[in-house]
Design an enzyme around this catalytic site. Structure first.
Site, PDB file in Angstrom:
ATOM      1  NE  ARG A  52      -3.815   0.745   2.098  1.00 47.28           N
ATOM      2  CZ  ARG A  52      -5.003   0.896   2.680  1.00 47.28           C
ATOM      3  NH1 ARG A  52      -5.132   1.700   3.713  1.00 47.28           N
ATOM      4  NH2 ARG A  52      -6.051   0.225   2.246  1.00 47.28           N
ATOM      5  CG  HIS A 109      -8.438   0.198  -2.461  1.00 44.00           C
ATOM      6  ND1 HIS A 109      -7.638  -0.859  -2.086  1.00 44.00           N
ATOM      7  CD2 HIS A 109      -9.088   0.597  -1.330  1.00 44.00           C
ATOM      8  CE1 HIS A 109      -7.804  -1.088  -0.789  1.00 44.00           C
ATOM      9  NE2 HIS A 109      -8.680  -0.226  -0.313  1.00 44.00           N
ATOM     10  CD  GLN A 131     -13.119  -1.596  -0.106  1.00 41.44           C
ATOM     11  OE1 GLN A 131     -12.293  -1.485   0.790  1.00 41.44           O
ATOM     12  NE2 GLN A 131     -14.356  -2.018   0.132  1.00 41.44           N
ATOM     13  CG  ASP A 137     -13.353   6.800  -0.830  1.00 45.24           C
ATOM     14  OD1 ASP A 137     -13.209   6.647   0.398  1.00 45.24           O
ATOM     15  OD2 ASP A 137     -12.400   6.746  -1.642  1.00 45.24           O
ATOM     16  CB  CYS A 139     -13.990   1.628   0.543  1.00 46.52           C
ATOM     17  SG  CYS A 139     -13.562   3.381   0.543  1.00 46.52           S
ATOM     18  NE  ARG A 149     -10.803  -4.856   1.082  1.00 50.97           N
ATOM     19  CZ  ARG A 149      -9.830  -3.987   1.403  1.00 50.97           C
ATOM     20  NH1 ARG A 149     -10.109  -2.936   2.128  1.00 50.97           N
ATOM     21  NH2 ARG A 149      -8.596  -4.146   0.959  1.00 50.97           N
TER      22      ARG A 149
HETATM   23  N1  NVA Z   1      -9.837   7.061  -1.257  1.00 52.83           N
HETATM   24  C1  NVA Z   1      -9.474   6.600   0.051  1.00 52.83           C
HETATM   25  C2  NVA Z   1      -9.752   5.135   0.191  1.00 52.83           C
HETATM   26  C3  NVA Z   1      -9.468   4.559   1.544  1.00 52.83           C
HETATM   27  C4  NVA Z   1      -9.740   3.096   1.632  1.00 52.83           C
HETATM   28  C5  NVA Z   1      -8.020   6.911   0.324  1.00 52.83           C
HETATM   29  O1  NVA Z   1      -7.185   6.667  -0.548  1.00 52.83           O
HETATM   30  O2  NVA Z   1      -7.713   7.427   1.402  1.00 52.83           O
HETATM   31  N1   CP Z   2     -11.186   0.228   2.850  1.00 54.17           N
HETATM   32  C1   CP Z   2      -9.901   0.172   3.227  1.00 54.17           C
HETATM   33  O1   CP Z   2      -8.980  -0.060   2.432  1.00 54.17           O
HETATM   34  O2   CP Z   2      -9.704   0.360   4.550  1.00 54.17           O
HETATM   35  P1   CP Z   2      -8.309   0.482   5.315  1.00 54.17           P
HETATM   36  O3   CP Z   2      -7.713   1.806   4.923  1.00 54.17           O
HETATM   37  O4   CP Z   2      -8.672   0.394   6.757  1.00 54.17           O
HETATM   38  O5   CP Z   2      -7.420  -0.640   4.862  1.00 54.17           O
END
Ligand code: NVA
Ligand code: CP
Length: 331
Positions: free
Chosen positions: A107, A134, A137, A231, A273, A318
């Site tokens: 990540r 992502h 997800q 989101d 998400c 997930r």
């Molecule tokens: N768009 C959000 C998704 C988190 C799961 C982010 O990147 O922070």
């Molecule tokens: N939805 C998601 O990716 O959550 P986290 O940031 O907690 O991993």
């Protein structure tokens, strides 16, 4: 499933419709097996490195529990927990980890980083979120939709409300294009996805029968939808200074009772998400209330806590869907 062995999961674009459907089916089977107490461990002795340059609750837990359930071991390297990016290049880190681990989850920020890890490590790499994508997800989301709607995935219509260029919007749209679904992106024009990306989506949609539409009017965007998805308005890594502008632009796209009703579908379900800003019980939520006078952002607490909300089913899935990716690519 042996044809998926050794594959990386960097973007949904790399998978055929048939492969995505197979992985979703495997996720449902693994969920039933765990619940039924008949899960078979197929990853005994495997090792997986989990690299997180950004925080996580669901993705980290999903990978860890999926690995443990299947008999694999993980090493968690959180933000600052390894040399990656500051003292050692992604390419060098990839070659080191590839010598020790059977697979790597990553990540981070740039999509090119997760691609470099896959290119140089020689082991399957899973994209646990980048600024652009992502995918894990979306596997969970498309596994969850059929649990709450009797339609086939290709007949499902859903709307995404909010930041039209964020990783969730782009990945959901790629998944929808691949599976032949109908997705409306309800977002102000200034936040619409890049035209090149839309062209990529439309090329895929032309083959699958998908409809991926951009719509600036939130009520038009949600009409007839089976699911409303939103989101956060500011993603991890984006400058805090953008809040004021995003709030102003995106408040009309907040998922609230009025927008749920505007679908005209009494059975419409709400998806997110997570994490979500639906109240002031977080430090960010409190700060936003103090500065901008709003107690919820992308979704109201009323919708978040309603019967229509299937967010925690998504969160649970997930783990099951990540397990499917691990089993298919590593077992
Ligand atoms: N768009 C959000 C998704 C988190 C799961 C982010 O990147 O922070
Ligand atoms: N939805 C998601 O990716 O959550 P986290 O940031 O907690 O991993």
């Amino acid at each position: 499933m042996s044809h998926l062995r050794g594959r990386s999961v960097l973007s949904l674009e790399d998978f055929t419709q048939g492969e995505i459907l197979e992985l979703l089916k495997l996720g449902a089977e693994l969920k039933a097996a765990k619940r039924g107490g008949y899960e078979v461990q197929r990853l005994k002795g495997k090792t997986i490195a989990l690299i997180f340059e950004k925080d996580s609750t669901r993705t980290r837990s999903g990978f860890e529990v999926a690995a443990y359930d299947q008999g694999a071991h993980v090493t968690y390297m959180g933000p600052g927990g390894s040399h990656i990016g500051h003292k050692e290049s992604v390419k060098d880190t990839a070659r080191v980890l590839g010598r020790m681990y059977d697979a790597i989850e990553f990540r981070g920020f740039a999509q090119t980083d997760v691609e470099a890890l896959a290119q140089y490590s020689g082991v399957p790499v899973y994209n646990g979120l980048t600024d652009e994508a992502h995918p894990t997800q979306v596997f969970a989301d498309f596994m969850t939709m059929p649990e709450f709607c009797s339609k086939n995935l290709k007949d499902i219509k859903f709307a995404f409300l909010g930041e039209g260029r964020d990783n969730m919007t782009l990945s959901l749209a790629m998944g929808a294009a691949k599976l032949g679904m109908h997705m409306n992106i309800g977002s102000p024009e200034s936040l619409w996805p890049d035209p090149d990306y839309m062209a990529r989506l439309h090329r895929i949609a032309a083959q699958t029968g998908a409809q991926i539409n951009l719509e600036a009017d939130p009520k038009k965007a949600v009409a007839g939808a089976d699911f409303l998805y939103t989101d956060v308005w500011l993603s991890m890594g984006e400058a805090e200074s953008l809040w004021a502008d995003r709030i102003k632009l995106l408040l009309p796209y907040q998922v609230n009772a009025e927008l749920m009703a505007a679908t005209g579908n009494p059975a419409v379900k709400f998806m997110h998400c997570l994490p979500a800003f639906h109240n002031t019980e977080t430090s960010v939520g409190k700060d936003i209330e103090k500065r901008y006078g709003i107690s919820a952002m992308e979704v109201t607490d009323e919708v978040f806590e309603s019967e229509a909300s299937i967010i925690f089913d998504q969160a649970e899935n997930r783990m099951h869907s990540i397990k499917a990716l691990l089993v298919a690519t590593l077992a």
